[in-house]
Design a protein around this motif. Structure first.
Motif, mmCIF file in Angstrom:
data_model
loop_
_atom_site.group_PDB
_atom_site.id
_atom_site.type_symbol
_atom_site.label_atom_id
_atom_site.label_comp_id
_atom_site.label_asym_id
_atom_site.label_seq_id
_atom_site.Cartn_x
_atom_site.Cartn_y
_atom_site.Cartn_z
ATOM 1 N N ARG A 151 38.468 31.219 43.344
ATOM 2 C CA ARG A 151 38.565 31.790 42.001
ATOM 3 C C ARG A 151 39.555 32.947 42.047
ATOM 4 N N LEU A 152 40.247 33.143 40.936
ATOM 5 C CA LEU A 152 41.152 34.275 40.808
ATOM 6 C C LEU A 152 40.412 35.449 40.173
ATOM 7 N N TRP A 153 40.639 36.641 40.726
ATOM 8 C CA TRP A 153 40.046 37.864 40.208
ATOM 9 C C TRP A 153 41.169 38.822 39.818
ATOM 10 N N LEU A 154 40.869 39.748 38.908
ATOM 11 C CA LEU A 154 41.834 40.771 38.541
ATOM 12 C C LEU A 154 41.113 42.052 38.140
ATOM 13 N N PRO A 155 41.695 43.224 38.429
ATOM 14 C CA PRO A 155 41.071 44.489 38.043
ATOM 15 C C PRO A 155 41.450 44.873 36.611
ATOM 16 N N LEU A 156 40.475 45.410 35.886
ATOM 17 C CA LEU A 156 40.700 45.909 34.540
ATOM 18 C C LEU A 156 40.177 47.340 34.443
ATOM 19 N N VAL A 157 40.716 48.079 33.492
ATOM 20 C CA VAL A 157 40.387 49.491 33.319
ATOM 21 C C VAL A 157 39.679 49.673 31.980
ATOM 22 N N ARG A 158 38.545 50.392 31.987
ATOM 23 C CA ARG A 158 37.854 50.686 30.728
ATOM 24 C C ARG A 158 38.561 51.849 30.036
ATOM 25 N N ARG A 159 38.978 51.627 28.794
ATOM 26 C CA ARG A 159 39.720 52.653 28.062
ATOM 27 C C ARG A 159 38.830 53.843 27.711
ATOM 28 N N VAL A 160 39.414 55.039 27.814
ATOM 29 C CA VAL A 160 38.661 56.269 27.568
ATOM 30 C C VAL A 160 39.106 56.962 26.286
ATOM 31 N N PHE A 210 37.186 44.189 46.740
ATOM 32 C CA PHE A 210 37.291 44.435 45.309
ATOM 33 C C PHE A 210 36.639 45.773 44.957
ATOM 34 N N VAL A 211 37.130 46.849 45.560
ATOM 35 C CA VAL A 211 36.559 48.178 45.383
ATOM 36 C C VAL A 211 36.651 48.587 43.916
ATOM 37 N N GLU A 212 35.548 49.130 43.379
ATOM 38 C CA GLU A 212 35.487 49.541 41.988
ATOM 39 C C GLU A 212 35.236 51.036 41.886
ATOM 40 N N THR A 213 35.663 51.630 40.764
ATOM 41 C CA THR A 213 35.400 53.029 40.466
ATOM 42 C C THR A 213 34.743 53.111 39.101
ATOM 43 N N ASP A 214 34.587 54.322 38.585
ATOM 44 C CA ASP A 214 33.882 54.497 37.314
ATOM 45 C C ASP A 214 34.504 53.693 36.187
ATOM 46 N N ASN A 215 35.840 53.674 36.111
ATOM 47 C CA ASN A 215 36.516 53.011 35.003
ATOM 48 C C ASN A 215 37.271 51.751 35.398
ATOM 49 N N VAL A 216 37.181 51.352 36.648
ATOM 50 C CA VAL A 216 37.904 50.171 37.115
ATOM 51 C C VAL A 216 36.925 49.161 37.686
ATOM 52 N N ARG A 217 37.008 47.923 37.197
ATOM 53 C CA ARG A 217 36.166 46.843 37.718
ATOM 54 C C ARG A 217 37.013 45.598 37.913
ATOM 55 N N TRP A 218 36.614 44.789 38.911
ATOM 56 C CA TRP A 218 37.243 43.495 39.144
ATOM 57 C C TRP A 218 36.436 42.415 38.421
ATOM 58 N N PHE A 219 37.162 41.501 37.772
ATOM 59 C CA PHE A 219 36.515 40.412 37.044
ATOM 60 C C PHE A 219 37.097 39.066 37.492
ATOM 61 N N PRO A 220 36.242 38.043 37.620
ATOM 62 C CA PRO A 220 36.784 36.703 37.863
ATOM 63 C C PRO A 220 37.429 36.165 36.594
ATOM 64 N N GLU A 221 38.412 35.332 36.778
ATOM 65 C CA GLU A 221 39.107 34.746 35.622
ATOM 66 C C GLU A 221 38.130 34.071 34.659
#
Length: 269
Positions: free
Chosen positions: A32-41, A116-127
């Protein structure tokens, strides 16, 4: 006094960069392909998910801006970066200043993506999770464009190798093709096709995959069709030079500016 909507739309557009990062899930049976996304503040789209990105300033190239934004938000230093397309239009910013985003993609093998390290506003999601996500601006369209480009170019050896790494088993390469095409491919037929293609060669080494017996490691043969022919692809020495320029720029502006850039990247359209 602030500008009204019609006045804002007549202003010259701002220019920013966005980056679509694609990595392979090593734990998926068929890939599966994954990509990181950022939660807008910030508004607009407060709380929605967006692509990593940032503004462009006069002292940085587009590629440097993309690499810098990606590193500051996700801590990734990809080995392949390529300019894909420019997206613009008066309706992208919901009445804000018009914005043109120059989009890059970064292809990241398992060794670079890590866990797939995540932070408060960054998460990795599968396609596969993308249809259910609340995505900001036209980022759903941008991601679809990147995935479509990847699927049309998966036959380029360098593109596949960016996701699986320089040495790989046929099972790993099979996982890349399944992840990218979204299809279940018969493994024996895939093995026969790849071995008969003349594009890969054995390294003489093996790798144990789970409970399976050690499998032969392969690499793409010298002279195999390369994606390096694409004018906006950056890898190898060129990417190392880009990384050095970004680090030098970080040192010149001091630690205070790095945080400002990271926040700017969280708010880019």
């Amino acid at each position: 006094m602030g500008l009204n909507v019609s006045e804002r739309l007549r202003q010259p557009p701002r220019v920013g960069v966005s980056v679509v990062v694609l990595a392979l899930d090593p734990d998926s049976e068929h890939g599966r392909l994954w990509l990181p996304l950022v939660r807008r503040v910030r508004q607009p789209f407060l709380g929605s998910w967006a692509l990593p990105g940032g503004d462009v300033s006069a002292d940085r190239t587009l590629a440097q801006s993309a690499y810098e934004a990606l590193e500051s938000i996700t801590d990734l230093r990809p080995s392949y970066l390529e300019q894909l397309h420019a997206f613009g239009g008066p309706d992208r910013s919901r009445g804000g200043l018009p914005m043109v985003s120059v989009v890059y993609w970064a292809l990241v093998p398992e060794a670079e993506a890590g866990d797939f390290v995540e932070t408060d506003n960054v998460r990795w999601f599968p396609e596969t999770d993308l249809p259910g996500l609340d995505l900001a601006f036209d980022h759903r369209e941008i991601i679809a464009y990147a995935l479509g480009r990847l699927r049309t170019r998966i036959e380029y050896p360098d593109i596949a190798a960016r996701l699986v790494g320089p040495a790989f088993t046929l099972r790993q390469l099979h996982g890349v093709y399944e992840a990218v095409t979204g299809s279940v491919l018969d493994l024996p037929n895939f093995r026969r096709k790849m071995l008969a293609s003349g594009e890969i060669e054995a390294t003489g080494e093996t790798l144990r995959e789970g409970r399976h017996r050690p499998a032969a490691l392969y690499r793409y043969a010298a002279g195999a069709t390369s994606a390096e022919a694409h004018a906006y692809a950056i890898s190898g020495e060129r990417l190392a030079e880009l990384d050095a320029r970004v680090r030098a720029h970080d040192g010149d502006r001091g630690t205070g500016g790095a945080g400002d850039d990271a926040l700017s990247a969280l708010t880019t359209v």
